[in-house]
Write a protein that holds these residues in place. Structure first.
Motif, mmCIF file in Angstrom:
data_model
loop_
_atom_site.group_PDB
_atom_site.id
_atom_site.type_symbol
_atom_site.label_atom_id
_atom_site.label_comp_id
_atom_site.label_asym_id
_atom_site.label_seq_id
_atom_site.Cartn_x
_atom_site.Cartn_y
_atom_site.Cartn_z
ATOM 1 N N VAL A 51 0.861 -1.181 0.000
ATOM 2 C CA VAL A 51 0.000 0.000 0.000
ATOM 3 C C VAL A 51 0.894 1.226 0.000
ATOM 4 O O VAL A 51 2.081 1.145 0.287
ATOM 5 C CB VAL A 51 -0.955 0.021 1.218
ATOM 6 C CG1 VAL A 51 -1.934 -1.134 1.162
ATOM 7 C CG2 VAL A 51 -0.190 -0.003 2.522
ATOM 8 N N GLU B 54 -1.370 5.705 3.240
ATOM 9 C CA GLU B 54 -2.432 4.753 3.581
ATOM 10 C C GLU B 54 -1.962 3.779 4.659
ATOM 11 O O GLU B 54 -2.701 3.448 5.585
ATOM 12 C CB GLU B 54 -2.876 3.992 2.331
ATOM 13 C CG GLU B 54 -3.921 2.929 2.584
ATOM 14 C CD GLU B 54 -5.263 3.459 3.062
ATOM 15 O OE1 GLU B 54 -6.076 2.655 3.551
ATOM 16 O OE2 GLU B 54 -5.506 4.687 2.966
ATOM 17 N N ARG C 20 -1.994 5.589 7.947
ATOM 18 C CA ARG C 20 -3.371 5.769 8.410
ATOM 19 C C ARG C 20 -3.901 4.461 9.007
ATOM 20 O O ARG C 20 -4.472 4.454 10.095
ATOM 21 C CB ARG C 20 -4.267 6.222 7.253
ATOM 22 C CG ARG C 20 -5.696 6.562 7.687
ATOM 23 C CD ARG C 20 -6.634 6.741 6.513
ATOM 24 N NE ARG C 20 -6.863 5.530 5.752
ATOM 25 C CZ ARG C 20 -7.607 4.493 6.169
ATOM 26 N NH1 ARG C 20 -8.173 4.517 7.353
ATOM 27 N NH2 ARG C 20 -7.766 3.431 5.404
ATOM 28 N N ARG C 21 -3.674 3.357 8.302
ATOM 29 C CA ARG C 21 -4.142 2.057 8.799
ATOM 30 C C ARG C 21 -3.441 1.672 10.090
ATOM 31 O O ARG C 21 -4.057 1.128 11.005
ATOM 32 C CB ARG C 21 -3.896 0.977 7.750
ATOM 33 C CG ARG C 21 -4.780 1.082 6.538
ATOM 34 C CD ARG C 21 -4.467 -0.029 5.560
ATOM 35 N NE ARG C 21 -5.208 0.102 4.324
ATOM 36 C CZ ARG C 21 -5.111 -0.755 3.321
ATOM 37 N NH1 ARG C 21 -4.308 -1.800 3.404
ATOM 38 N NH2 ARG C 21 -5.823 -0.557 2.224
#
Length: 144
Positions: free
Chosen positions: A54, A58, A61-62
């Motif tokens: 990814v 992202e 964020r995850r």
């Protein structure tokens, strides 16, 4: 994306050439063995053995949402392969960022390693750890 396939393609092409030479010299068994070895090397160095990468924003964020570490890696890195294989199924719980496909990920790795793209770099709770052991990484996973 093409950059991550250069090393695996070189292994397969080189193995094919060497195997073909052995085959035409009359050694089909040796040719098959050589081809299998080179195919295995190509597969181990391909992006296929790693979970889907990814983008760095992202992944961060995850990671913030679920507490799982982010692993920055690149194809062909022996230490990345070792980490991936030794983590086994646990590797799927991590967020993987291929620094050859994501310039932002490469920048994070360079910032953490004095300008070098040293991988694997694992970020846990905002702190980077360069080339940690698989057991340590497994311990950083949130308990189920």
């Amino acid at each position: 994306m093409m950059r991550s396939w250069i090393l695996p393609m070189l292994f397969v092409l080189s193995g094919s050439v060497v195997a073909m030479a052995q085959f035409f010299e009359g050694d089909p068994g040796i040719a098959a063995a050589i081809l299998l070895v080179f195919l295995a090397l190509g597969g181990m160095n391909s992006p296929l053995i790693f979970p889907r990468s990814v983008a760095e924003p992202e992944a961060q964020r995850r990671s913030t949402a679920d507490g799982r570490p982010v692993v920055f890696w690149r194809p062909g890195c022996a230490y990345c392969i070792r980490l991936r294989i030794r983590l086994g199924r646990s590797a799927r719980q991590l967020h993987w960022v291929n620094i050859w496909r994501d310039p932002a990920g490469a920048a994070v790795v360079r910032a953490a390693n004095d300008g070098n793209e040293t991988v694997p770099t694992v970020v846990v709770a905002g702190r980077p750890h360069t080339n940690p052991g698989p057991e340590w990484v497994r311990e950083q996973l949130p308990s189920a």
